[in-house]
Scaffold this motif. Structure first.
Motif, PDB file in Angstrom:
ATOM      1  N   GLU A 116      45.885  51.265  42.100  1.00  0.00           N
ATOM      2  CA  GLU A 116      46.509  50.405  41.098  1.00  0.00           C
ATOM      3  C   GLU A 116      47.663  49.620  41.695  1.00  0.00           C
ATOM      4  N   THR A 117      48.400  50.245  42.616  1.00  0.00           N
ATOM      5  CA  THR A 117      49.481  49.526  43.282  1.00  0.00           C
ATOM      6  C   THR A 117      48.922  48.392  44.127  1.00  0.00           C
ATOM      7  N   ARG A 118      47.834  48.667  44.844  1.00  0.00           N
ATOM      8  CA  ARG A 118      47.212  47.602  45.639  1.00  0.00           C
ATOM      9  C   ARG A 118      46.819  46.428  44.747  1.00  0.00           C
ATOM     10  N   ARG A 119      46.197  46.754  43.607  1.00  0.00           N
ATOM     11  CA  ARG A 119      45.742  45.683  42.709  1.00  0.00           C
ATOM     12  C   ARG A 119      46.921  44.902  42.144  1.00  0.00           C
ATOM     13  N   LEU A 120      47.998  45.592  41.860  1.00  0.00           N
ATOM     14  CA  LEU A 120      49.194  44.907  41.383  1.00  0.00           C
ATOM     15  C   LEU A 120      49.693  43.915  42.424  1.00  0.00           C
ATOM     16  N   LEU A 121      49.714  44.357  43.682  1.00  0.00           N
ATOM     17  CA  LEU A 121      50.175  43.478  44.755  1.00  0.00           C
ATOM     18  C   LEU A 121      49.216  42.310  44.967  1.00  0.00           C
ATOM     19  N   CYS A 122      47.917  42.581  44.951  1.00  0.00           N
ATOM     20  CA  CYS A 122      46.932  41.504  45.127  1.00  0.00           C
ATOM     21  C   CYS A 122      47.048  40.474  44.011  1.00  0.00           C
ATOM     22  N   ALA A 123      47.139  40.966  42.780  1.00  0.00           N
ATOM     23  CA  ALA A 123      47.228  40.058  41.637  1.00  0.00           C
ATOM     24  C   ALA A 123      48.479  39.203  41.729  1.00  0.00           C
ATOM     25  N   SER A 124      49.608  39.840  42.036  1.00  0.00           N
ATOM     26  CA  SER A 124      50.869  39.094  42.073  1.00  0.00           C
ATOM     27  C   SER A 124      50.907  38.102  43.226  1.00  0.00           C
ATOM     28  N   GLN A 125      50.369  38.487  44.377  1.00  0.00           N
ATOM     29  CA  GLN A 125      50.400  37.574  45.518  1.00  0.00           C
ATOM     30  C   GLN A 125      49.490  36.366  45.290  1.00  0.00           C
ATOM     31  N   SER A 126      48.324  36.605  44.702  1.00  0.00           N
ATOM     32  CA  SER A 126      47.429  35.477  44.432  1.00  0.00           C
ATOM     33  C   SER A 126      48.017  34.559  43.367  1.00  0.00           C
ATOM     34  N   ALA A 127      48.727  35.135  42.389  1.00  0.00           N
ATOM     35  CA  ALA A 127      49.333  34.317  41.338  1.00  0.00           C
ATOM     36  C   ALA A 127      50.548  33.560  41.860  1.00  0.00           C
ATOM     37  N   ARG A 128      51.415  34.256  42.602  1.00  0.00           N
ATOM     38  CA  ARG A 128      52.643  33.624  43.077  1.00  0.00           C
ATOM     39  C   ARG A 128      52.366  32.557  44.118  1.00  0.00           C
ATOM     40  N   CYS A 129      51.380  32.808  44.979  1.00  0.00           N
ATOM     41  CA  CYS A 129      51.056  31.858  46.044  1.00  0.00           C
ATOM     42  C   CYS A 129      50.046  30.808  45.597  1.00  0.00           C
ATOM     43  N   ASP A 170      38.792  44.031  47.123  1.00  0.00           N
ATOM     44  CA  ASP A 170      39.011  43.205  45.938  1.00  0.00           C
ATOM     45  C   ASP A 170      39.022  41.733  46.315  1.00  0.00           C
ATOM     46  N   ILE A 171      38.617  40.886  45.368  1.00  0.00           N
ATOM     47  CA  ILE A 171      38.744  39.437  45.513  1.00  0.00           C
ATOM     48  C   ILE A 171      39.469  38.927  44.276  1.00  0.00           C
ATOM     49  N   TRP A 172      40.621  38.301  44.494  1.00  0.00           N
ATOM     50  CA  TRP A 172      41.472  37.804  43.409  1.00  0.00           C
ATOM     51  C   TRP A 172      41.649  36.297  43.531  1.00  0.00           C
ATOM     52  N   GLU A 173      41.824  35.651  42.396  1.00  0.00           N
ATOM     53  CA  GLU A 173      42.126  34.218  42.384  1.00  0.00           C
ATOM     54  C   GLU A 173      43.155  33.938  41.295  1.00  0.00           C
ATOM     55  N   LEU A 174      44.297  33.408  41.690  1.00  0.00           N
ATOM     56  CA  LEU A 174      45.342  33.025  40.739  1.00  0.00           C
ATOM     57  C   LEU A 174      45.633  34.144  39.736  1.00  0.00           C
ATOM     58  N   GLY A 175      45.691  35.367  40.243  1.00  0.00           N
ATOM     59  CA  GLY A 175      46.042  36.514  39.414  1.00  0.00           C
ATOM     60  C   GLY A 175      44.892  37.178  38.695  1.00  0.00           C
ATOM     61  N   ALA A 176      43.661  36.660  38.837  1.00  0.00           N
ATOM     62  CA  ALA A 176      42.506  37.224  38.136  1.00  0.00           C
ATOM     63  C   ALA A 176      41.557  37.886  39.123  1.00  0.00           C
ATOM     64  N   LEU A 177      41.075  39.078  38.780  1.00  0.00           N
ATOM     65  CA  LEU A 177      40.132  39.806  39.616  1.00  0.00           C
ATOM     66  C   LEU A 177      38.730  39.240  39.413  1.00  0.00           C
ATOM     67  N   LEU A 178      38.087  38.826  40.525  1.00  0.00           N
ATOM     68  CA  LEU A 178      36.743  38.257  40.463  1.00  0.00           C
ATOM     69  C   LEU A 178      35.665  39.253  40.857  1.00  0.00           C
ATOM     70  N   ALA A 179      35.945  40.112  41.828  1.00  0.00           N
ATOM     71  CA  ALA A 179      34.915  41.046  42.304  1.00  0.00           C
ATOM     72  C   ALA A 179      35.587  42.197  43.031  1.00  0.00           C
ATOM     73  N   GLN A 180      34.882  43.330  43.127  1.00  0.00           N
ATOM     74  CA  GLN A 180      35.422  44.487  43.836  1.00  0.00           C
ATOM     75  C   GLN A 180      34.273  45.321  44.392  1.00  0.00           C
ATOM     76  N   THR A 181      34.550  45.997  45.489  1.00  0.00           N
ATOM     77  CA  THR A 181      33.553  46.877  46.087  1.00  0.00           C
ATOM     78  C   THR A 181      33.520  48.210  45.344  1.00  0.00           C
ATOM     79  N   GLU A 182      32.496  48.980  45.635  1.00  0.00           N
ATOM     80  CA  GLU A 182      32.417  50.333  45.102  1.00  0.00           C
ATOM     81  C   GLU A 182      33.341  51.231  45.919  1.00  0.00           C
ATOM     82  N   ARG A 183      34.308  51.811  45.282  1.00  0.00           N
ATOM     83  CA  ARG A 183      35.225  52.707  45.989  1.00  0.00           C
ATOM     84  C   ARG A 183      34.544  54.039  46.274  1.00  0.00           C
ATOM     85  N   PHE A 184      34.930  54.667  47.388  1.00  0.00           N
ATOM     86  CA  PHE A 184      34.421  55.966  47.822  1.00  0.00           C
ATOM     87  C   PHE A 184      32.911  55.935  48.088  1.00  0.00           C
TER      88      PHE A 184
END
Length: 680
Positions: A219-232, A257-271
């Motif tokens: 969840e922390t990773r996703r928070l960082l990905c979302a914020s970086q894609s939105a801020r940048c 994960d693949i994010w665009e402008l703060g939105a999650l578009l796709a993700q791999t299967e974890r584990f």
């Protein structure tokens, strides 16, 4: 000869400003670069089969991250060079550009690097800037920091390549794009290298990671990905190590994960126990639009003191049709996720209530006057008015509701209007406008006054205008404010009579809400528990009533959507034109992806029954053409709207808000683009 955008078929996302990317999680074999290179190539071939342009692999994926002191073994480092040479050779017949993680030597220093490969060569390498040396991490034992390494070259697999933290990759071709790569910890710092790279023009930011997993870390990773894609204002593609890494003291989840402008578009299967990848189409054109729309981004880029070199590469997409690899909301103003929809409705409803309550407070008046038709918009306006009076501590009886039947008012809507006013405890009255309308038509010499069934625009607007005249004079008489009922969709289409009730008022709480959102706001109140079961049933009946101005008599109900198009489509067109400035052909392409096979996979829970239909491309094109004509022709109405709050994330159309255009602008260029680029 390189293909051009116009050479691609309409059903190819690269034609419309998209770039397909993948986040990849191979199963690593520890300390075996040759085997890991083969695993990379297997995934790259899968990416090629899916039309992918850019692929990201995990940090130190050619060796495995968790091999510790083996990173200093010459045998391993020599094997890395050989693996990179093999990947470069193999890439000569593979279309994707791919970025892998591996250690690289530079004299007495060893760097943890992201290495881009494509077109038969190693394109360049970016060293990791920030090395974690805390808790389970001790990278400074093996690697040197790449911070400050700039304007250098490095010999890799027998060839000199650009090397440094000052590197971005410019990809040329039918759909150009620029990307950058950072590595794991770089991303967790207060000033990630990707921020500077975005300001230097990189639209797609990659992160090659070997982040180990503990409870809650994803969840922390996703928070960082979302914020970086939105801020940048960028896409952020994250690829983390997974199966095959050492389990001595840590675990790895293969989080991609693949994010665009703060939105999650796709993700791999974890584990996952085997290699896997996730693919999505990044809207690079939209990213560019957002960057020049938000002037502060350009200011930040101008103020940045970072210099970046460009390493160049090329990519040509598949020439045929290609299914779009990203979700497209059918209702962009109302998300399909039920929890998010509830949250949006809660916020929208309270924005409306707060705005009206503040206007009541500022005016010093204590009464509201509102016309109640039994339709959607006046219902929502009444609900908001009742809540605003509650918030102000004023009696709901201070709301003076008037239903004003005309020549085509149905029993259903009139009865619902009376029931609605009673249910919400307002002072309800009926004011028959027909005698006054007949007199005005007679004064105008209109044939209807002589008994002829002439139902022209004058006939319609006499009724609409009289209702407004009465409301304003009633407000004068009782010392109140006229509450408007027209919505954002009607303003966009010009489906409102200039100066009358759906256009003019003292304050309009609905002015920032599109029709598709109004429907959900009413449903939100119906199921909120704030109203009794009978009122909830009444609201559902209003929601089930065909949208109609009820101005022309006849056996068949006058249908608004038969004139201006389905609100589901027209709100879609409004969102992408006004919010993102997209070309009509791209809007049509997205609409086809959202609505062309709408029944596939079932309907989202928020889909109104009347909108459970599919639209083919000619239908989409036809209604979009009408939208463009009406949108441009009716700006003069939007230039004179009353005050009302901005509500929807797609924007508002008030000339004092975030939409400004001259009333005499022409739609010709947009119509020509639509005709030239959309078949059918």
């Amino acid at each position: 000869m390189a293909i051009q955008t116009s050479d691609l078929p309409f059903l190819n996302p690269y034609r419309h400003g998209f770039v397909r990317v993948a986040t990849c999680v191979p199963k690593v074999r520890l300390a075996d670069p040759a085997a890991n290179a083969r695993s990379v190539l297997e995934l790259v071939k899968q990416g090629q089969a899916q039309g992918v342009a850019l692929m990201a692999f995990p940090e130190l994926g050619l060796t495995g991250y968790s091999i510790d002191d083996l990173h200093h073994q010459d045998v391993l480092l020599d094997a890395v060079e050989e693996a990179l040479a093999e990947l470069a050779r193999a890439s000569n017949t593979l279309s994707p550009i791919f970025v892998v993680g591996a250690p690289l030597r530079d004299g007495p220093r060893l760097f943890n690097c992201a290495i881009a490969i494509g077109g038969g060569r190693v394109l360049g390498a970016i060293p990791k800037s920030f090395l974690p040396n805390y808790r389970e991490f001790y990278e400074k034992r093996w690697f040197s920091s790449g911070a400050g390494v700039s304007d250098q070259t490095l010999t890799v697999a027998g060839h000199d390549i650009p090397f440094g933290s000052d590197l971005v990759f410019k990809v040329e071709g039918v759909q150009p794009f620029t990307f950058h790569a950072e590595i794991c910890e770089d991303f967790w710092t207060p000033s990630p290298p990707s921020t500077a790279a975005a300001l230097a023009g990189a639209e797609i930011l990659l992160n090659l990671s070997a982040s180990s997993v503990v409870i809650g870390k994803s969840e922390t990773r996703r928070l960082l990905c979302a914020s970086q894609s939105a801020r940048c204002l960028a896409a952020y593609v994250y690829a983390a190590a997974g199966a095959g890494e050492s389990s001595t003291d840590l675990a790895w989840d293969g989080h991609g994960d693949i994010w665009e402008l703060g939105a999650l578009l796709a993700q791999t299967e974890r584990f996952a126990a085997t290699a896997n990848l996730a693919v999505a189409d990044i809207d690079v054109a939209r990213i560019r639009q957002e960057r020049f729309r938000q002037g502060s981004f350009g200011d930040a880029a101008e103020a940045a003191q970072h210099y970046f070199r460009q390493a160049r590469a090329g990519f040509e997409p598949p020439a045929g049709e290609l299914a779009l690899a990203r979700p497209v909301e059918r209702f962009p103003f109302t998300p399909s996720d039920p929890a998010k929809l509830r949250e949006n409705c809660y916020e929208a409803y309270n924005i409306q209530v707060q705005g009206l309550a503040r206007r009541i407070e500022a005016s010093g008046l204590r009464k509201l006057v509102i016309g109640i038709s039994g339709g959607l918009d006046s219902t929502q306006a009444l609900i908001v008015a009742a809540k605003a009076m509650d918030q102000m501590g004023l009696p709901r009886a201070n709301i003076l509701g008037f239903t004003m039947p005309g020549f085509a008012t149905s029993d259903r809507t009139k009865n619902n209007a009376h029931a609605l006013m009673k249910a919400f405890g307002v002072t309800g009255q009926e004011l028959d406008i027909r005698p006054a309308a007949k007199q005005m038509l007679a004064d105008l010499g209109h044939p209807f006054a002589e008994g002829e069934p002439v139902y022209d625009v004058t006939f319609e607007n006499v009724q609409a205008g009289l209702r407004t005249d009465y409301l304003f004079r009633l407000a004068n008489h009782h010392g109140g404010l006229v509450v408007g009922t027209g919505d954002l969709s009607e303003l966009a289409l010009g489906w409102c009579t200039y100066g009358v009730g759906d256009h003019m008022s003292h304050y309009n709480p609905n002015s920032g809400a599109p029709k598709t959102l109004i429907q959900h706001l009413i449903r939100f109140v119906a199921h909120s528990g704030d109203v009794d079961a009978a009122t909830a049933a009444l609201l559902e009946d209003i929601l089930g009533t065909e949208i109609s101005p009820e101005l022309v008599p006849g056996e068949k109900t006058q249908s608004t959507e038969s004139f201006v198009g389905p609100y589901a489509l027209q709100d879609f067109n409004l969102y992408y034109l006004s919010r993102f400035g997209m070309a009509p052909s791209k809007i049509a392409y997205l609409a086809l992806n959202a609505w062309g096979d709408a029944a596939k996979g079932g309907w989202p829970a928020n889909t109104p029954p009347a909108s459970r239909v599919a639209y083919d491309l000619p239908t989409i094109k036809g209604w979009l053409e009408l939208f463009l004509r009406r949108f441009f022709a009716n700006q003069f109405k939007r230039s004179a709207v009353p005050n009302g709050p901005k509500i929807a994330s797609g924007g508002a159309l008030s000339p004092r808000g975030d939409w400004r255009m001259p009333s005499d602008a022409q739609a010709d260029a947009w119509l020509a683009e639509l005709q030239a680029n959309v078949p059918g």
